[in-house]
Design an enzyme around this catalytic site. Structure first.
Site, PDB file in Angstrom:
ATOM      1  N   HIS A 107     133.558   5.937  38.155  1.00 39.50           N
ATOM      2  CA  HIS A 107     134.693   6.817  38.410  1.00 39.50           C
ATOM      3  C   HIS A 107     134.944   7.669  37.164  1.00 39.50           C
ATOM      4  O   HIS A 107     134.946   7.153  36.047  1.00 39.50           O
ATOM      5  CB  HIS A 107     135.936   5.982  38.733  1.00 39.50           C
ATOM      6  N   LEU A 142     141.658   1.236  46.215  1.00 37.54           N
ATOM      7  CA  LEU A 142     140.874   2.363  45.691  1.00 37.54           C
ATOM      8  C   LEU A 142     140.860   2.422  44.160  1.00 37.54           C
ATOM      9  O   LEU A 142     141.911   2.483  43.524  1.00 37.54           O
ATOM     10  CB  LEU A 142     141.451   3.680  46.249  1.00 37.54           C
TER      11      LEU A 142
END
Ligand code: GAR
Length: 193
Positions: A107, A142
């Site tokens: 990420h 998430l």
């Protein structure tokens, strides 16, 4: 260790992961799967000799159907680990549960800062002096699973989301293979680059 890599786009992280899994590395790539038929990473994977598959989310009426097809395609390749590498579909807790403890993601932020999208624009808008990337285990929440590695870069005067993204991506290419190797070797803890 058999590794499947999930992509949606250019696949530069996928490429660094695949290239890292040679020689005495305890893992091998067994599948590169994209949810987008046109993803540039598919051709890269083919050139690297890795089997590819497409599960097109637009061909499914809902998320459940898409994830059922994704799960089937993955199970056929029998991976021990799934590496999300620029895979831009949110996976439901039900799907993730089936692969619990066996999924990693990269990420483009220093999590827990900026989960979700537009991470670089948000870091710039906040006036952050530093940005970076995170490799973490995937859970049902998430971008919130246990962190396995982080790399930092400075935010420079005049940075735009694009210039910052490019600087961070370069570090992703160092961080992700290093964390994958540690995971494949069973090394616990968090890697800081
Ligand atoms: C990478 O920067 C990755 O961190 C990001 O997409 C880019 C993919 O580039 N992932 C996410 O934003 C996940 N939410 P790549 O296709 O060249 O590896």
């Amino acid at each position: 260790m058999r590794v499947a890599v999930l992509i949606s786009g250019g696949g530069s992280n996928m490429e660094t992961l695949v290239r890292s899994m040679t020689g005495d590395h305890p893992a091998r790539p067994v599948l590169v799967l994209s949810n987008r038929p046109g993803a540039g990473g598919l051709a890269k994977a083919e050139a690297l000799g890795v089997p590819t598959a497409v599960v097109d989310h637009t061909a499914h009426p809902d998320r459940e159907s898409f994830e059922g097809a994704l799960d089937e395609a993955l199970r056929a390749a029998n991976p021990d680990l799934i590496a999300l590498a620029g895979f831009m579909r949110i996976l439901t807790p039900g799907f993730v549960r089936g692969w619990a403890g066996r999924m990693l993601n990269v990420h483009p932020s220093l999590l827990p800062k900026y989960p979700g999208l537009h991470t670089h624009a948000r870091a710039l808008a906040a006036g952050d002096a530093e940005a970076g990337c995170t490799v973490h285990e995937v859970t049902g929440e998430l971008d919130a699973g246990p962190i396995r590695g982080q790399a930092r870069v400075p935010v420079l005067p005049g940075d735009t989301p694009d210039t910052l993204a490019a600087r961070v991506l370069e570090r992703e290419h160092a961080l992700y293979p290093a964390v994958l190797r540690r995971v494949a070797e069973g090394t616990p803890g968090v890697l800081h680059l």
